[in-house]
Design a protein around this motif. Sequence first.
Motif, short mmCIF file in Angstrom:
data_model
loop_
_atom_site.label_atom_id
_atom_site.label_comp_id
_atom_site.label_asym_id
_atom_site.label_seq_id
_atom_site.Cartn_x
_atom_site.Cartn_y
_atom_site.Cartn_z
N GLY A 163 0.81 -1.22 0.00
CA GLY A 163 0.00 0.00 0.00
C GLY A 163 0.85 1.27 0.00
O GLY A 163 0.50 2.25 -0.67
N THR A 170 -1.46 -1.17 12.28
CA THR A 170 -1.08 -2.31 13.10
C THR A 170 0.45 -2.39 13.13
O THR A 170 1.14 -1.58 12.51
N ALA A 190 -5.81 -3.83 2.74
CA ALA A 190 -5.62 -4.09 4.18
C ALA A 190 -5.87 -5.56 4.50
O ALA A 190 -6.86 -6.14 4.08
N ASN A 236 4.44 -13.47 -4.89
CA ASN A 236 5.25 -12.86 -3.81
C ASN A 236 5.88 -11.55 -4.26
O ASN A 236 6.63 -11.52 -5.23
N GLN A 286 8.94 -3.45 2.80
CA GLN A 286 8.38 -4.72 3.29
C GLN A 286 8.75 -4.90 4.77
O GLN A 286 9.84 -4.51 5.19
N1 NAD Z 1 3.23 -9.15 0.24
C1 NAD Z 1 2.98 -10.02 -0.74
O1 NAD Z 1 3.89 -10.67 -1.27
C2 NAD Z 1 1.56 -10.20 -1.22
C3 NAD Z 1 1.33 -11.03 -2.33
C4 NAD Z 1 0.02 -11.18 -2.80
C5 NAD Z 1 -1.02 -10.53 -2.17
N2 NAD Z 1 -0.77 -9.75 -1.08
C6 NAD Z 1 -1.91 -9.05 -0.47
O2 NAD Z 1 -1.65 -7.66 -0.61
C7 NAD Z 1 -2.22 -6.95 0.49
C8 NAD Z 1 -1.16 -6.09 1.14
O3 NAD Z 1 -0.08 -6.94 1.56
P1 NAD Z 1 1.20 -6.33 2.30
O4 NAD Z 1 2.30 -7.28 2.11
O5 NAD Z 1 1.37 -4.91 1.92
O6 NAD Z 1 0.69 -6.41 3.80
P2 NAD Z 1 1.27 -5.69 5.10
O7 NAD Z 1 1.06 -6.64 6.22
O8 NAD Z 1 2.63 -5.13 4.85
O9 NAD Z 1 0.29 -4.43 5.29
C9 NAD Z 1 -1.04 -4.59 5.67
C10 NAD Z 1 -1.57 -3.23 6.07
O10 NAD Z 1 -2.96 -3.39 6.43
C11 NAD Z 1 -3.20 -2.69 7.64
N3 NAD Z 1 -4.27 -3.35 8.38
C12 NAD Z 1 -4.24 -4.59 8.96
N4 NAD Z 1 -5.40 -4.82 9.58
C13 NAD Z 1 -6.19 -3.73 9.36
C14 NAD Z 1 -7.51 -3.38 9.75
N5 NAD Z 1 -8.27 -4.20 10.49
N6 NAD Z 1 -8.01 -2.19 9.35
C15 NAD Z 1 -7.25 -1.34 8.60
N7 NAD Z 1 -5.99 -1.62 8.23
C16 NAD Z 1 -5.47 -2.80 8.61
C17 NAD Z 1 -1.89 -2.75 8.40
O11 NAD Z 1 -1.80 -1.71 9.36
C18 NAD Z 1 -0.86 -2.62 7.27
O12 NAD Z 1 -0.57 -1.26 7.02
C19 NAD Z 1 -2.80 -8.01 1.40
O13 NAD Z 1 -4.19 -8.09 1.13
C20 NAD Z 1 -2.11 -9.30 1.00
O14 NAD Z 1 -2.92 -10.41 1.24
C21 NAD Z 1 0.48 -9.57 -0.59
#
Ligand code: NAD
Length: 355
Positions: free
Chosen positions: A19, A42, A88, A192, A198
């Motif tokens: 994000g 979080t 999120a 990934n 990250q």
């Molecule tokens: N990182 C990867 O490799 C990857 C790959 C495919 C899909 N995704 C998806 O992409 C999205 C983002 O992944 P990321 O790696 O940036 O995750 P991350 O864990 O780095 O970030 C998640 C964000 O969501 C926020 N959050 C968590 N719970 C919340 C709530 N209840 N209300 C509001 N905000 C909340 C957290 O504060 C954090 O800023 C996710 O949906 C994940 O499933 C990630």
Amino acid sequence: MRRDFERTILVTGGAGFIGTNFIEGLARRRPRLRIIDLDALTYAAHPESFERQRAMDNVIPVQGDICDAALAADLLARYEVTGVIHFAAESHVDNSIADPVKFVRTNVSGTAALLEAAYRCWSKADCLQTARFHHISTDEVFGSLGAEGLFTEDSPYAPTSPYSASKAAADLLVAAYIKTFGLNATISHASNNFGPWQHDEKFIPTVIRRCLAREAIPLYGTGENVRDWIWVEDHCRAVETIFFEAAPASRYIVSAENERTNLQIARSICRIFDELRPWPGHRHEELIAHVADRPGHDFRYASCSGRLRRTLGWRPTGSFEERLRETVAWYVSRRGAALPASGPQTDPAHSKNGR
Ligand SMILES: NC(=O)c1ccc[n+]([C@@H]2O[C@H](COP(=O)([O-])OP(=O)(O)OC[C@H]3O[C@@H](n4cnc5c(N)ncnc54)[C@H](O)[C@@H]3O)[C@@H](O)[C@H]2O)c1
């Protein structure tokens, strides 16, 4: 804050890894788009991202929980939001094994609350056909592959961890809102991601951090598990393209088709460190330590992004090796990178290993 915006969208989770990258790129490329970032901040978030967003003309960071239906409804109505891009989530597989219920709350109930708020708001504003909800899913909902084959958009769902099961449940809710309520929604399944911002708990930042500290690099099992890696900015551009251009109800896999075993990734990063910060008399590979495997560890993820390339013209940029170097350089410069004088300290028991 400027007032001549063409449109306002709500991005959730915009202070997390993907994000943060997404909002920075989108806000720069589309100055007439106003972006509300709803993030609970979080442990996984970067509070610094909110600071950076406050300094931007077209981003409004809001600290709040996606499960808070009243807050979502208020933001959608108050800012006349006509698009939601939903990142999120609780995102770390290891944490989902330790506390599955937390993942159901955020990833399933949180997505349900947002869908319902968007459906009600856009029905009332009579823009159900034109306003769009884009849901960020993962390739992990398709389960694990053997040595052969690729996931496509038509692969059956077969999630194996509480994380991937909660993401799959959220996807099914999105599909239900499309079918039952006519919501104009789209879904993307990314592989990934790697790149700046990250969280330290994930695999690539862990390897980099351990190389910097010259501490043991924990590798689950044999390290032969295969993941399909995509540069985070390539993923962000794909999401932007899908959100603005894809047909309603469409679904896309987002993959750069870079399959690597975890051992290959760890070795590549070690080689980059050997060049960037030589360790006299040693090679960083000596730090790799195999640890007990994660329960239910999926063997291989690999996806085909043919539909995205063919129908929307998306392409990944740069080579995997260049992007990995850039990523290492980013973490090294962010950490100030003072190196210890002593040899390796092996403490794999106190380490975590990510996605
Ligand atoms: N990182 C990867 O490799 C990857 C790959 C495919 C899909 N995704 C998806 O992409 C999205 C983002 O992944 P990321 O790696 O940036 O995750 P991350 O864990 O780095 O970030 C998640 C964000 O969501 C926020 N959050 C968590 N719970 C919340 C709530 N209840 N209300 C509001 N905000 C909340 C957290 O504060 C954090 O800023 C996710 O949906 C994940 O499933 C990630």
